[in-house]
Design a protein around this motif. Structure first.
Motif, PDB file in Angstrom:
ATOM      1  N   GLU B  64       0.835  -1.206   0.000  1.00 35.78           N
ATOM      2  CA  GLU B  64       0.000   0.000   0.000  1.00 35.78           C
ATOM      3  C   GLU B  64       0.865   1.250   0.000  1.00 35.78           C
ATOM      4  O   GLU B  64       0.618   2.209  -0.741  1.00 35.78           O
ATOM      5  CB  GLU B  64      -0.902   0.024   1.243  1.00 35.78           C
ATOM      6  N   ILE B  65       1.890   1.244   0.847  1.00 38.18           N
ATOM      7  CA  ILE B  65       2.800   2.389   0.919  1.00 38.18           C
ATOM      8  C   ILE B  65       3.439   2.641  -0.439  1.00 38.18           C
ATOM      9  O   ILE B  65       3.476   3.771  -0.938  1.00 38.18           O
ATOM     10  CB  ILE B  65       3.891   2.142   1.982  1.00 38.18           C
ATOM     11  N   LYS B  66       3.931   1.569  -1.041  1.00 43.90           N
ATOM     12  CA  LYS B  66       4.582   1.692  -2.342  1.00 43.90           C
ATOM     13  C   LYS B  66       3.634   2.308  -3.363  1.00 43.90           C
ATOM     14  O   LYS B  66       4.011   3.217  -4.114  1.00 43.90           O
ATOM     15  CB  LYS B  66       5.027   0.300  -2.804  1.00 43.90           C
ATOM     16  N   ASP B  67       2.411   1.819  -3.350  1.00 48.13           N
ATOM     17  CA  ASP B  67       1.406   2.322  -4.283  1.00 48.13           C
ATOM     18  C   ASP B  67       1.133   3.805  -4.050  1.00 48.13           C
ATOM     19  O   ASP B  67       1.107   4.603  -4.997  1.00 48.13           O
ATOM     20  CB  ASP B  67       0.123   1.509  -4.101  1.00 48.13           C
ATOM     21  N   MET B  68       0.970   4.175  -2.784  1.00 49.89           N
ATOM     22  CA  MET B  68       0.681   5.577  -2.479  1.00 49.89           C
ATOM     23  C   MET B  68       1.845   6.481  -2.865  1.00 49.89           C
ATOM     24  O   MET B  68       1.633   7.566  -3.418  1.00 49.89           O
ATOM     25  CB  MET B  68       0.380   5.728  -0.988  1.00 49.89           C
ATOM     26  N   LEU B  69       3.063   6.041  -2.594  1.00 51.19           N
ATOM     27  CA  LEU B  69       4.228   6.846  -2.958  1.00 51.19           C
ATOM     28  C   LEU B  69       4.293   7.040  -4.468  1.00 51.19           C
ATOM     29  O   LEU B  69       4.602   8.137  -4.944  1.00 51.19           O
ATOM     30  CB  LEU B  69       5.511   6.182  -2.453  1.00 51.19           C
ATOM     31  N   GLU B  70       3.973   5.960  -5.198  1.00 48.82           N
ATOM     32  CA  GLU B  70       4.000   6.061  -6.654  1.00 48.82           C
ATOM     33  C   GLU B  70       2.906   7.004  -7.158  1.00 48.82           C
ATOM     34  O   GLU B  70       3.010   7.542  -8.254  1.00 48.82           O
ATOM     35  CB  GLU B  70       3.856   4.670  -7.279  1.00 48.82           C
ATOM     36  N   GLN B  71       1.876   7.189  -6.345  1.00 50.91           N
ATOM     37  CA  GLN B  71       0.834   8.140  -6.711  1.00 50.91           C
ATOM     38  C   GLN B  71       1.185   9.564  -6.287  1.00 50.91           C
ATOM     39  O   GLN B  71       0.369  10.475  -6.447  1.00 50.91           O
ATOM     40  CB  GLN B  71      -0.497   7.740  -6.077  1.00 50.91           C
ATOM     41  N   GLY B  72       2.357   9.736  -5.687  1.00 45.25           N
ATOM     42  CA  GLY B  72       2.818  11.066  -5.331  1.00 45.25           C
ATOM     43  C   GLY B  72       2.462  11.521  -3.927  1.00 45.25           C
ATOM     44  O   GLY B  72       2.770  12.644  -3.546  1.00 45.25           O
ATOM     45  N   ILE B  73       1.842  10.648  -3.148  1.00 50.74           N
ATOM     46  CA  ILE B  73       1.530  10.997  -1.763  1.00 50.74           C
ATOM     47  C   ILE B  73       2.806  10.866  -0.933  1.00 50.74           C
ATOM     48  O   ILE B  73       3.563   9.905  -1.100  1.00 50.74           O
ATOM     49  CB  ILE B  73       0.433  10.063  -1.214  1.00 50.74           C
ATOM     50  N   ASN B  74       3.073  11.829  -0.068  1.00 50.16           N
ATOM     51  CA  ASN B  74       4.302  11.751   0.717  1.00 50.16           C
ATOM     52  C   ASN B  74       4.066  11.052   2.061  1.00 50.16           C
ATOM     53  O   ASN B  74       2.942  10.694   2.397  1.00 50.16           O
ATOM     54  CB  ASN B  74       4.917  13.138   0.902  1.00 50.16           C
ATOM     55  N   MET B  75       5.167  10.850   2.802  1.00 50.18           N
ATOM     56  CA  MET B  75       5.101  10.069   4.040  1.00 50.18           C
ATOM     57  C   MET B  75       4.078  10.626   5.020  1.00 50.18           C
ATOM     58  O   MET B  75       3.321   9.877   5.637  1.00 50.18           O
ATOM     59  CB  MET B  75       6.476  10.046   4.697  1.00 50.18           C
ATOM     60  N   ALA B  76       4.066  11.940   5.159  1.00 53.71           N
ATOM     61  CA  ALA B  76       3.125  12.543   6.104  1.00 53.71           C
ATOM     62  C   ALA B  76       1.687  12.242   5.702  1.00 53.71           C
ATOM     63  O   ALA B  76       0.846  11.916   6.552  1.00 53.71           O
ATOM     64  CB  ALA B  76       3.355  14.054   6.157  1.00 53.71           C
ATOM     65  N   GLY B  77       1.439  12.326   4.409  1.00 54.34           N
ATOM     66  CA  GLY B  77       0.098  12.026   3.929  1.00 54.34           C
ATOM     67  C   GLY B  77      -0.288  10.584   4.165  1.00 54.34           C
ATOM     68  O   GLY B  77      -1.400  10.277   4.606  1.00 54.34           O
ATOM     69  N   ILE B  78       0.666   9.675   3.898  1.00 54.79           N
ATOM     70  CA  ILE B  78       0.396   8.253   4.094  1.00 54.79           C
ATOM     71  C   ILE B  78       0.108   7.971   5.567  1.00 54.79           C
ATOM     72  O   ILE B  78      -0.828   7.255   5.916  1.00 54.79           O
ATOM     73  CB  ILE B  78       1.589   7.411   3.601  1.00 54.79           C
ATOM     74  N   LYS B  79       0.928   8.589   6.424  1.00 54.86           N
ATOM     75  CA  LYS B  79       0.742   8.387   7.861  1.00 54.86           C
ATOM     76  C   LYS B  79      -0.664   8.848   8.267  1.00 54.86           C
ATOM     77  O   LYS B  79      -1.374   8.156   9.000  1.00 54.86           O
ATOM     78  CB  LYS B  79       1.811   9.161   8.634  1.00 54.86           C
ATOM     79  N   LYS B  80      -1.025  10.004   7.769  1.00 50.05           N
ATOM     80  CA  LYS B  80      -2.350  10.546   8.107  1.00 50.05           C
ATOM     81  C   LYS B  80      -3.459   9.624   7.610  1.00 50.05           C
ATOM     82  O   LYS B  80      -4.406   9.299   8.338  1.00 50.05           O
ATOM     83  CB  LYS B  80      -2.500  11.929   7.460  1.00 50.05           C
ATOM     84  N   LEU B  81      -3.298   9.165   6.375  1.00 50.87           N
ATOM     85  CA  LEU B  81      -4.322   8.291   5.805  1.00 50.87           C
ATOM     86  C   LEU B  81      -4.435   6.988   6.594  1.00 50.87           C
ATOM     87  O   LEU B  81      -5.529   6.483   6.834  1.00 50.87           O
ATOM     88  CB  LEU B  81      -3.996   8.007   4.339  1.00 50.87           C
ATOM     89  N   PHE B  82      -3.270   6.455   7.017  1.00 52.03           N
ATOM     90  CA  PHE B  82      -3.292   5.221   7.803  1.00 52.03           C
ATOM     91  C   PHE B  82      -3.956   5.455   9.156  1.00 52.03           C
ATOM     92  O   PHE B  82      -4.731   4.625   9.638  1.00 52.03           O
ATOM     93  CB  PHE B  82      -1.881   4.689   8.008  1.00 52.03           C
ATOM     94  N   ASP B  83      -3.620   6.574   9.764  1.00 52.72           N
ATOM     95  CA  ASP B  83      -4.240   6.892  11.048  1.00 52.72           C
ATOM     96  C   ASP B  83      -5.752   6.975  10.896  1.00 52.72           C
ATOM     97  O   ASP B  83      -6.511   6.439  11.705  1.00 52.72           O
ATOM     98  CB  ASP B  83      -3.702   8.224  11.586  1.00 52.72           C
ATOM     99  N   MET B  84      -6.173   7.655   9.842  1.00 58.82           N
ATOM    100  CA  MET B  84      -7.608   7.794   9.605  1.00 58.82           C
ATOM    101  C   MET B  84      -8.250   6.429   9.429  1.00 58.82           C
ATOM    102  O   MET B  84      -9.310   6.159   9.992  1.00 58.82           O
ATOM    103  CB  MET B  84      -7.845   8.648   8.371  1.00 58.82           C
ATOM    104  N   LYS B  85      -7.594   5.594   8.677  1.00 57.85           N
ATOM    105  CA  LYS B  85      -8.120   4.245   8.429  1.00 57.85           C
ATOM    106  C   LYS B  85      -8.256   3.482   9.746  1.00 57.85           C
ATOM    107  O   LYS B  85      -9.263   2.820   9.991  1.00 57.85           O
ATOM    108  CB  LYS B  85      -7.170   3.527   7.488  1.00 57.85           C
TER     109      LYS B  85
END
Lengths: 133, 133
Positions: B64-85
């Motif tokens: 999932e992380i790899k996919d999100m990074l490839e979509q241009g989302i940065n670490m902070a965004g991924i962290k936030k999205l995971f927290d929300m999830k």
DNA sequence: AATGTTATGTTAGGAAAACTAACATTAATA
DNA sequence: TATTAATGTTAGTTTTCCTAACATAACATT
């Protein structure tokens, strides 16, 4: 045999686990696991650096071996039983091949319709190639 | 929840895999995997000798992380999205309170701008669930 | 009783894999 | 231009796994 069953078989034969993990999962010693390999009861893959890599099927087999040994069956007996099982599996596959042409056509039509409905669920050969050393 | 689902959840969270296996499964470098741990996106177990041991759930998360990074989302965004999830899984009402609507809109705008800059690789990573039971 | 066999334990020495920590690089951004 | 984020690279160390050899306990055979 269904596409789902085939891909699950592929997954279960993927060499993912180092011997330490297998020791914990089976409560066997490294010596025991290597000894069973030496006697050809399992055939784990090897990493580039020569480490044994085990699949979930290997773990299953080791648990079977452990069980049989605890029942007093010796290595020769276990080997024989495994050979018989393998032959039975081959026979069942052969039996499966003896389906009528009409049945075969029906199955193929079914598979085609399935594949067209969701393209991504069809497991492609290349997808798994990177999992094997 | 069914017994089957519970035991499958147990299997998926069992720390079975060394980092080398995870590298192959995800096509990520060890550096990347450790970096994502450093930023608390995954929490692999440790062996007695301090080696990271990953579960199948960890591998899913990494994909999932790899996919999100490839979509241009940065670490902070991924962290936030995971927290929300995670919060959504616990209590959806509570999750909505933690971020105000305006804050949410601000984050999403930010991520959209980020993602738009990374046009090149939109190839989606396959779902790992195909590869295990 | 002595000997052999089977399954497993133990040890030693070496190689592979993984660890941390530090510094380097590259692309995007302020 | 300088900074930052994500990743690469390297060095030195520790852990894990390897093979090979020898040891042993339980059991079977002579």
């Amino acid at each position: 045999m269904s596409e789902k069953k085939k891909s699950s078989e592929l997954r279960r034969s993927m060499p993912l686990l180092p011997i330490g993990t297998v020791m914990q999962l089976t409560e066997l010693s490294a010596r025991q696991i290597r000894y069973y390999e030496e006697h050809d009861l399992i055939q784990p893959h090897r990493s580039d650096g020569n480490r044994r890599m085990f699949s979930l099927n290997d773990v299953d087999t080791l648990l079977e071996i452990k069980d049989m040994l605890e029942q007093g069956i010796n290595m020769a007996g276990i080997k024989k039983l495994f050979d018989m099982k393998k032959n039975a599996a081959v026979q069942s596959v052969q039996a499966e091949k003896e389906i009528s042409d009409s049945e075969l056509r029906r199955i193929l039509r079914e598979e085609m319709r399935n594949a067209n409905r969701h393209q991504k669920s069809t497991l492609r050969q290349g997808d798994l190639s990177r999992f094997y050393q």
